[in-house]
Design an enzyme around this catalytic site. Structure first.
Site, mmCIF file in Angstrom:
data_model
loop_
_atom_site.group_PDB
_atom_site.id
_atom_site.type_symbol
_atom_site.label_atom_id
_atom_site.label_comp_id
_atom_site.label_asym_id
_atom_site.label_seq_id
_atom_site.Cartn_x
_atom_site.Cartn_y
_atom_site.Cartn_z
ATOM 1 N N ASP A 91 103.240 -19.639 -42.215
ATOM 2 C CA ASP A 91 102.949 -21.081 -42.256
ATOM 3 C C ASP A 91 102.224 -21.536 -40.983
ATOM 4 O OD1 ASP A 91 105.072 -20.862 -40.469
ATOM 5 O OD2 ASP A 91 106.342 -22.363 -41.448
ATOM 6 N N TYR B 253 97.758 -15.530 -32.317
ATOM 7 C CA TYR B 253 98.442 -14.931 -33.470
ATOM 8 C C TYR B 253 98.078 -15.666 -34.758
ATOM 9 C CZ TYR B 253 102.142 -14.417 -36.962
ATOM 10 O OH TYR B 253 102.811 -14.250 -38.154
ATOM 11 N N LYS C 226 95.998 -14.479 -38.098
ATOM 12 C CA LYS C 226 96.561 -14.488 -39.458
ATOM 13 C C LYS C 226 95.698 -15.364 -40.375
ATOM 14 C CE LYS C 226 99.866 -12.808 -40.849
ATOM 15 N NZ LYS C 226 100.121 -11.449 -41.416
HETATM 16 P P1 NAD Z 1 107.370 -7.098 -37.130
HETATM 17 O O1 NAD Z 1 106.618 -7.256 -35.849
HETATM 18 O O2 NAD Z 1 108.849 -7.022 -37.103
HETATM 19 O O3 NAD Z 1 106.853 -5.788 -37.886
HETATM 20 C C1 NAD Z 1 105.504 -5.434 -37.961
HETATM 21 C C2 NAD Z 1 105.410 -3.991 -38.425
HETATM 22 O O4 NAD Z 1 104.019 -3.656 -38.553
HETATM 23 C C3 NAD Z 1 106.036 -2.991 -37.438
HETATM 24 O O5 NAD Z 1 106.799 -2.044 -38.136
HETATM 25 C C4 NAD Z 1 104.816 -2.342 -36.778
HETATM 26 O O6 NAD Z 1 105.058 -1.006 -36.363
HETATM 27 C C5 NAD Z 1 103.793 -2.404 -37.910
HETATM 28 N N1 NAD Z 1 102.408 -2.391 -37.409
HETATM 29 C C6 NAD Z 1 101.888 -3.147 -36.417
HETATM 30 N N2 NAD Z 1 100.588 -2.816 -36.221
HETATM 31 C C7 NAD Z 1 100.301 -1.847 -37.137
HETATM 32 C C8 NAD Z 1 99.122 -1.115 -37.445
HETATM 33 N N3 NAD Z 1 97.974 -1.311 -36.768
HETATM 34 N N4 NAD Z 1 99.173 -0.204 -38.439
HETATM 35 C C9 NAD Z 1 100.326 0.006 -39.132
HETATM 36 N N5 NAD Z 1 101.470 -0.649 -38.858
HETATM 37 C C10 NAD Z 1 101.453 -1.567 -37.878
HETATM 38 O O7 NAD Z 1 106.869 -8.282 -38.054
HETATM 39 P P2 NAD Z 1 107.664 -9.120 -39.169
HETATM 40 O O8 NAD Z 1 108.352 -10.242 -38.504
HETATM 41 O O9 NAD Z 1 108.425 -8.185 -40.031
HETATM 42 O O10 NAD Z 1 106.428 -9.734 -39.984
HETATM 43 C C11 NAD Z 1 105.868 -9.039 -41.078
HETATM 44 C C12 NAD Z 1 104.727 -9.851 -41.648
HETATM 45 O O11 NAD Z 1 105.208 -11.125 -42.074
HETATM 46 C C13 NAD Z 1 103.602 -10.146 -40.659
HETATM 47 O O12 NAD Z 1 102.389 -10.059 -41.353
HETATM 48 C C14 NAD Z 1 103.881 -11.564 -40.191
HETATM 49 O O13 NAD Z 1 102.675 -12.199 -39.815
HETATM 50 C C15 NAD Z 1 104.462 -12.165 -41.440
HETATM 51 N N6 NAD Z 1 105.408 -13.276 -41.251
HETATM 52 C C16 NAD Z 1 106.478 -13.146 -40.417
HETATM 53 C C17 NAD Z 1 107.404 -14.196 -40.313
HETATM 54 C C18 NAD Z 1 108.618 -14.095 -39.429
HETATM 55 O O14 NAD Z 1 109.336 -15.078 -39.296
HETATM 56 N N7 NAD Z 1 108.919 -12.969 -38.834
HETATM 57 C C19 NAD Z 1 107.200 -15.364 -41.053
HETATM 58 C C20 NAD Z 1 106.074 -15.471 -41.868
HETATM 59 C C21 NAD Z 1 105.188 -14.404 -41.977
HETATM 60 O O1 DAU Z 2 106.595 -19.664 -38.784
HETATM 61 C C1 DAU Z 2 106.474 -18.306 -39.063
HETATM 62 C C2 DAU Z 2 106.372 -17.526 -37.778
HETATM 63 O O2 DAU Z 2 107.671 -17.524 -37.185
HETATM 64 C C3 DAU Z 2 105.887 -16.096 -37.976
HETATM 65 O O3 DAU Z 2 104.578 -16.115 -38.479
HETATM 66 C C4 DAU Z 2 105.925 -15.313 -36.655
HETATM 67 O O4 DAU Z 2 105.569 -13.960 -36.897
HETATM 68 C C5 DAU Z 2 107.330 -15.370 -36.111
HETATM 69 O O5 DAU Z 2 107.382 -14.725 -34.862
HETATM 70 C C6 DAU Z 2 107.802 -16.818 -35.971
HETATM 71 O O6 DAU Z 2 107.030 -17.485 -34.927
HETATM 72 P P1 DAU Z 2 107.718 -18.504 -33.881
HETATM 73 O O7 DAU Z 2 106.871 -18.590 -32.698
HETATM 74 O O8 DAU Z 2 108.110 -19.770 -34.569
HETATM 75 O O9 DAU Z 2 109.085 -17.673 -33.602
HETATM 76 P P2 DAU Z 2 109.884 -17.394 -32.230
HETATM 77 O O10 DAU Z 2 111.160 -16.748 -32.638
HETATM 78 O O11 DAU Z 2 109.042 -16.703 -31.228
HETATM 79 O O12 DAU Z 2 110.195 -18.849 -31.685
HETATM 80 C C7 DAU Z 2 110.903 -19.797 -32.471
HETATM 81 C C8 DAU Z 2 110.962 -21.086 -31.669
HETATM 82 O O13 DAU Z 2 111.825 -20.901 -30.535
HETATM 83 C C9 DAU Z 2 109.627 -21.512 -31.095
HETATM 84 O O14 DAU Z 2 109.563 -22.944 -31.108
HETATM 85 C C10 DAU Z 2 109.667 -21.030 -29.645
HETATM 86 C C11 DAU Z 2 111.132 -21.128 -29.298
HETATM 87 N N1 DAU Z 2 111.642 -20.102 -28.353
HETATM 88 C C12 DAU Z 2 111.407 -18.807 -28.608
HETATM 89 C C13 DAU Z 2 111.881 -17.813 -27.779
HETATM 90 C C14 DAU Z 2 111.603 -16.355 -28.048
HETATM 91 C C15 DAU Z 2 112.408 -20.497 -27.253
HETATM 92 O O15 DAU Z 2 112.664 -21.695 -27.033
HETATM 93 N N2 DAU Z 2 112.904 -19.523 -26.439
HETATM 94 C C16 DAU Z 2 112.660 -18.201 -26.640
HETATM 95 O O16 DAU Z 2 113.124 -17.359 -25.835
#
Ligand code: NAD
Ligand code: DAU
Length: 361
Positions: free
Chosen positions: A137, A163, A167
């Site tokens: 999002d 980032y 995306k």
């Molecule tokens: P993550 O960082 O935990 O995992 C990413 C994985 O991709 C890892 O296993 C890493 O080894 C692999 N990777 C990275 N670069 C690579 C490459 N060049 N080739 C092959 N593998 C590679 O990420 P996540 O939190 O599981 O997110 C997964 C997907 O979902 C991402 O596309 C992210 O943008 C999206 N997403 C995440 C969130 C969230 O809250 N975590 C929310 C919305 C969307």
């Molecule tokens: O919204 C979806 C996204 O959520 C994904 O696309 C990303 O991959 C995922 O990492 C996540 O992004 P955020 O930046 O929202 O997540 P993060 O956990 O890094 O931070 C959540 C919120 O907390 C953000 O407002 C920053 C704040 N934060 C984060 C960290 C790590 C803190 O205040 N202290 C911290 O130490």
């Protein structure tokens, strides 16, 4: 039987998705997990799965066209679920290049290889072959703190961090393939996930881990930024529903209608840890609101995210089944019961092991 190529399946959401899929379909599917095993990829997330006959792991970079094409050529892949990405906003602010490479070039490579494998001579695609691009999002930018504006599928893109810009670019690559070639794909844009196997650079596991070890709990800015939290298994279910029942070429927002301020998340974690830890556990004395430390804000910090999941609810019947109260408790219990996983990840032992294990491959 469908054969899935899952990218990034050793990461947080990818591994939860693979567990979900085997729980749901058992031996009726085959999954090939392609992951580069960056710092965020951890095969321990797939314990149990790795013994299945219908599962295969390939260590590869999604930017490596030759290897990815070979995987398509050697396997009858009819489903791609593309998770692999650099995913952490703070790292993208420090070092944007790898985000551009993996998220843009990697996505283009995956789409190109699927297109080469699935496109027929007349330009149409093999029937029932589908590519799902997992996105965020964050591509929509930031909402005002008014409690009533939301991200819809039609909301214009306005990414702020390297980032989210990478995306957004990856979404446009997939959209361009859909528009130009009728490439059989969907895009999902999802809010913040939480649950087991999340790398402790992200807010929730970081706070749990730091609180247990009595380290400070860094709050960026005023702590009033809002995120819309979704339990990771509900996300996995949504991805599967979009891929199987969604209209090809369309995008779907997946979100929990679960907005929380960061500071409230942190206080909820501390309260729940206190409830769950027995008095005999020495870590309990570490858990205290005194650890909360306000630090310099993240550059370009988006104020509020909030997904309107109306489309996926109305068209596909998906809804977030796990309430935040249940989900956060389950998540904290998981981290408490898996302290060896956390220890392994934070000590860097697993990364050393993989570096040694794969150094000659
Ligand atoms: P993550 O960082 O935990 O995992 C990413 C994985 O991709 C890892 O296993 C890493 O080894 C692999 N990777 C990275 N670069 C690579 C490459 N060049 N080739 C092959 N593998 C590679 O990420 P996540 O939190 O599981 O997110 C997964 C997907 O979902 C991402 O596309 C992210 O943008 C999206 N997403 C995440 C969130 C969230 O809250 N975590 C929310 C919305 C969307
Ligand atoms: O919204 C979806 C996204 O959520 C994904 O696309 C990303 O991959 C995922 O990492 C996540 O992004 P955020 O930046 O929202 O997540 P993060 O956990 O890094 O931070 C959540 C919120 O907390 C953000 O407002 C920053 C704040 N934060 C984060 C960290 C790590 C803190 O205040 N202290 C911290 O130490």
């Amino acid at each position: 039987m469908h054969t899935y190529l899952v990218t990034g399946g050793a990461g947080f959401i990818g591994s939860n998705y693979i567990h979900y899929m085997f729980k749901k379909y058992g031996d009726d599917i085959r999954i090939i997990n392609v992951d580069k095993l960056t710092y965020a990829g951890n095969l321990a997330n797939l314990k149990g799965v790795d013994e299945r006959k219908n599962y295969e792991f390939v260590k590869a970079d999604i930017c490596d066209r030759e290897t990815i094409q070979r995987i398509f050529n050697e396997n009858d892949i009819d489903r791609v679920v593309h998770f692999a990405a650099e995913s952490h906003v703070d790292r993208s602010i420090k070092n944007p290049e790898v985000f551009i490479e993996t998220n843009l070039l990697g996505t283009a490579t995956m789409a190109n290889c699927a297109k080469a494998a699935w496109e027929k001579e007349d330009g149409s695609f093999l029937p029932d072959h589908k590519f799902l691009h997992v996105s965020t999002d964050e591509v929509y930018g930031s909402l005002p703190d008014d409690g009533k504006s939301y991200f819809y599928e039609t909301t214009p893109y306005d990414p702020h961090s390297p980032y989210s810009a990478s995306k957004a670019g990856s979404d446009f690559i997939i959209k361009s393939y859909i528009d130009t070639y009728h490439f059989p794909a969907n895009i999902t844009n999802t809010s913040n996930n939480y649950g087991p196997f999340q790398f402790p650079e992200k807010l929730i596991p970081l706070i749990i881990n730091n609180a247990l070890s009595g380290k400070s709990l860094p709050v960026y800015g005023d702590g009033m930024n809002i995120r819309d939290w979704l339990y990771v298994e509900d996300h996995a279910k949504g991805i599967d529903m979009v891929q199987e029942q969604g209209v090809l070429g369309e995008k779907y927002n997946i979100g929990g209608h679960n907005e929380r301020r960061n500071i409230d998340i942190i206080k909820t974690i501390l309260k729940t840890l206190k409830e769950l830890l027995p008095d005999s556990d020495p870590r309990k004395k570490n858990v205290s609101e005194d650890l909360i430390t306000y630090v310099t804000d993240r550059k370009g910090h988006d104020r509020r995210y909030a997904i309107a999941p109306d489309k996926i609810k109305e068209k596909l019947g998906w809804y977030p089944e796990t309430t935040f109260e249940v989900g956060i408790r389950k998540t904290i219990e998981w981290y408490l019961n898996n302290s060896d996983w956390m220890e392994n990840v934070t000590s860097g032992a697993y990364q050393k092991y993989y570096d040694e294990m794969y150094c000659n491959r």
